[in-house]
Design a protein around this motif. Structure first.
Motif, PDB file in Angstrom:
ATOM      1  N   TRP A 142       0.842  -1.189   0.000  1.00 12.05           N
ATOM      2  CA  TRP A 142       0.000   0.000   0.000  1.00 12.05           C
ATOM      3  C   TRP A 142       0.881   1.244   0.000  1.00 12.05           C
ATOM      4  CZ3 TRP A 142      -2.522   2.342   4.879  1.00 12.05           C
ATOM      5  CH2 TRP A 142      -1.643   2.304   5.962  1.00 12.05           C
ATOM      6  N   ARG A 143       0.281   2.390  -0.300  1.00 12.92           N
ATOM      7  CA  ARG A 143       1.047   3.623  -0.516  1.00 12.92           C
ATOM      8  C   ARG A 143       1.539   4.274   0.773  1.00 12.92           C
ATOM      9  NH1 ARG A 143       2.658   5.037  -5.867  1.00 12.92           N
ATOM     10  NH2 ARG A 143       1.299   3.824  -7.235  1.00 12.92           N
ATOM     11  N   ARG A 144       1.055   3.828   1.938  1.00 15.30           N
ATOM     12  CA  ARG A 144       1.464   4.455   3.189  1.00 15.30           C
ATOM     13  C   ARG A 144       2.573   3.661   3.868  1.00 15.30           C
ATOM     14  NH1 ARG A 144      -1.239   8.399   5.680  1.00 15.30           N
ATOM     15  NH2 ARG A 144       0.815   8.598   6.647  1.00 15.30           N
ATOM     16  N   CYS A 145       3.648   3.433   3.124  1.00 14.15           N
ATOM     17  CA  CYS A 145       4.771   2.689   3.681  1.00 14.15           C
ATOM     18  C   CYS A 145       5.558   3.508   4.696  1.00 14.15           C
ATOM     19  CB  CYS A 145       5.685   2.203   2.564  1.00 14.15           C
ATOM     20  SG  CYS A 145       4.910   0.959   1.506  1.00 14.15           S
ATOM     21  N   ASP A 146       5.225   4.810   4.822  1.00  6.04           N
ATOM     22  CA  ASP A 146       5.839   5.615   5.867  1.00  6.04           C
ATOM     23  C   ASP A 146       5.337   5.214   7.251  1.00  6.04           C
ATOM     24  OD1 ASP A 146       3.358   6.673   4.763  1.00  6.04           O
ATOM     25  OD2 ASP A 146       3.588   8.323   6.186  1.00  6.04           O
ATOM     26  N   LEU A 199      12.613  10.391   1.444  1.00  2.00           N
ATOM     27  CA  LEU A 199      11.464   9.926   2.214  1.00  2.00           C
ATOM     28  C   LEU A 199      10.143  10.267   1.545  1.00  2.00           C
ATOM     29  CD1 LEU A 199      12.596  10.797   5.858  1.00  2.00           C
ATOM     30  CD2 LEU A 199      12.745   8.607   4.674  1.00  2.00           C
ATOM     31  N   ASP A 200      10.105  11.332   0.733  1.00  3.94           N
ATOM     32  CA  ASP A 200       8.828  11.728   0.133  1.00  3.94           C
ATOM     33  C   ASP A 200       8.384  10.788  -0.984  1.00  3.94           C
ATOM     34  OD1 ASP A 200      10.456  12.461  -1.999  1.00  3.94           O
ATOM     35  OD2 ASP A 200      10.183  14.622  -1.731  1.00  3.94           O
ATOM     36  N   THR A 201       9.158   9.735  -1.242  1.00  5.39           N
ATOM     37  CA  THR A 201       8.707   8.715  -2.192  1.00  5.39           C
ATOM     38  C   THR A 201       7.838   7.670  -1.504  1.00  5.39           C
ATOM     39  OG1 THR A 201      10.780   7.468  -1.853  1.00  5.39           O
ATOM     40  CG2 THR A 201      10.688   8.996  -3.715  1.00  5.39           C
ATOM     41  N   GLY A 202       7.536   7.887  -0.212  1.00  2.68           N
ATOM     42  CA  GLY A 202       6.646   6.985   0.499  1.00  2.68           C
ATOM     43  C   GLY A 202       7.348   5.783   1.089  1.00  2.68           C
TER      44      GLY A 202
END
Length: 294
Positions: A142-146, A199-202
């Motif tokens: 999913w896109r929220r890997c942060d 980091l902004d690449t998720g």
């Protein structure tokens, strides 16, 4: 064999006595977050950074926990003999009365922690470290890997894929660029400059990743955070992976491509010596962890 002591919802108890409800949302939905924190001589390594990331993940999931996590983890390590330990901490949203996708308000979070010994691998030096092979595969997470959440099935599957290709890690690729590994961050070296995805690449804000960048700045080593594609990866002079439990590991092969001359690179050796000397001092009690920098 005596069971390890674990922490669960306010109690320190033998692992075979720890029980979690079958309706816990962490079990049913992966509705939970986690951290893995090294403790050296009973002291959490980069503990502030780990707890800040934990708080970030909890806020993102809107889970509120009111316990002394520092005290819990320190007591847990001491209860298992102290020394050098890897601590796993998981916090779920808690257990409802029935299974439902809708979040029930007012749940009491489930807090679980366990630990296992860390072996001192640093006394033998960089020559004793084996380089690894990695594969590159699609990033289907999913896109929220942060958020350091427990929805790790994609990571598990690509690590199994790596194993089937006689590799030790998988690097993930999305929209033409590498993001991170299944269980690590990664770096490349080109002409003495260190590069890693921003980091902004998720991607996850790895604590070891951050420490490597700090070391680069302290040592005057040029570094950049920028997108990295597959061509740059396989043509790099050096490739590394990093994580809290593995520190810095050289990558000697990506898929069928040998990296550089197929040997551990000079910049990796320099970083390894600085990084692991600091960690070894912590393991042996020779360093003050409160300084938190090499």
């Amino acid at each position: 064999m005596t069971p390890d002591i674990v922490y669960l919802n306010g109690q320190f108890l033998p692992s075979d006595q720890a029980k979690v409800s079958v309706f816990d949302r962490g079990f049913l939905f992966g509705d939970s977050v986690y951290e893995v924190i090294p403790f050296y001589q009973g002291v959490g390594f980069r503990l502030d950074e780990h707890l800040q990331r934990l708080e970030y993940s909890l806020r993102a999931l809107r889970i509120s926990v009111d316990i002394d996590i520092r005290g819990v983890l320190s007591t847990l390590v001491a209860s298992n003999g102290g020394g050098n330990m890897s601590v796993y901490l998981q916090i779920t949203r808690g257990a409802a009365e029935k299974r439902s996708h809708v979040i029930t308000e007012g749940l009491t979070p489930t807090v679980f922690a366990c630990c296992q010994p860390i072996r001192d691998i640093y006394t033998d030096g960089s020559e004793a470290v084996s380089g690894i092979k990695v594969i590159v595969t699609a990033d289907l997470r999913w896109r929220r890997c942060d958020i350091k959440s427990n929805g790790l099935l994609p990571n598990i599957l690509v690590l199994q894929q790596a194993k089937e290709h006689h590799a030790q890690e998988a690097l993930l690729q999305r929209d033409g660029h590498l993001t991170e590994g299944a269980s690590c961050n990664f770096f490349i070296v080109e002409r003495g400059v260190l590069y890693t995805p921003p980091l902004d690449t998720g991607i996850l804000s790895g604590t070891t990743r951050a420490l490597i960048l700090e070391i680069a700045d302290l040592q005057g080593i040029p570094r950049q955070e920028c997108p990295i594609d597959y061509t740059r990866l396989i043509n790099a002079d050096e490739v590394w992976i990093s994580s809290s439990t593995r520190a810095i590991v050289p990558v000697l092969q990506v898929d069928d491509q040998v990296i550089g001359n197929g040997k551990k690179g000079p910049l990796w050796k320099r970083f390894f010596e600085i990084f692991t000397r600091y960690q070894h001092d912590l393991m042996t009690g020779a360093n003050d962890e409160s300084k938190n920098t090499p």
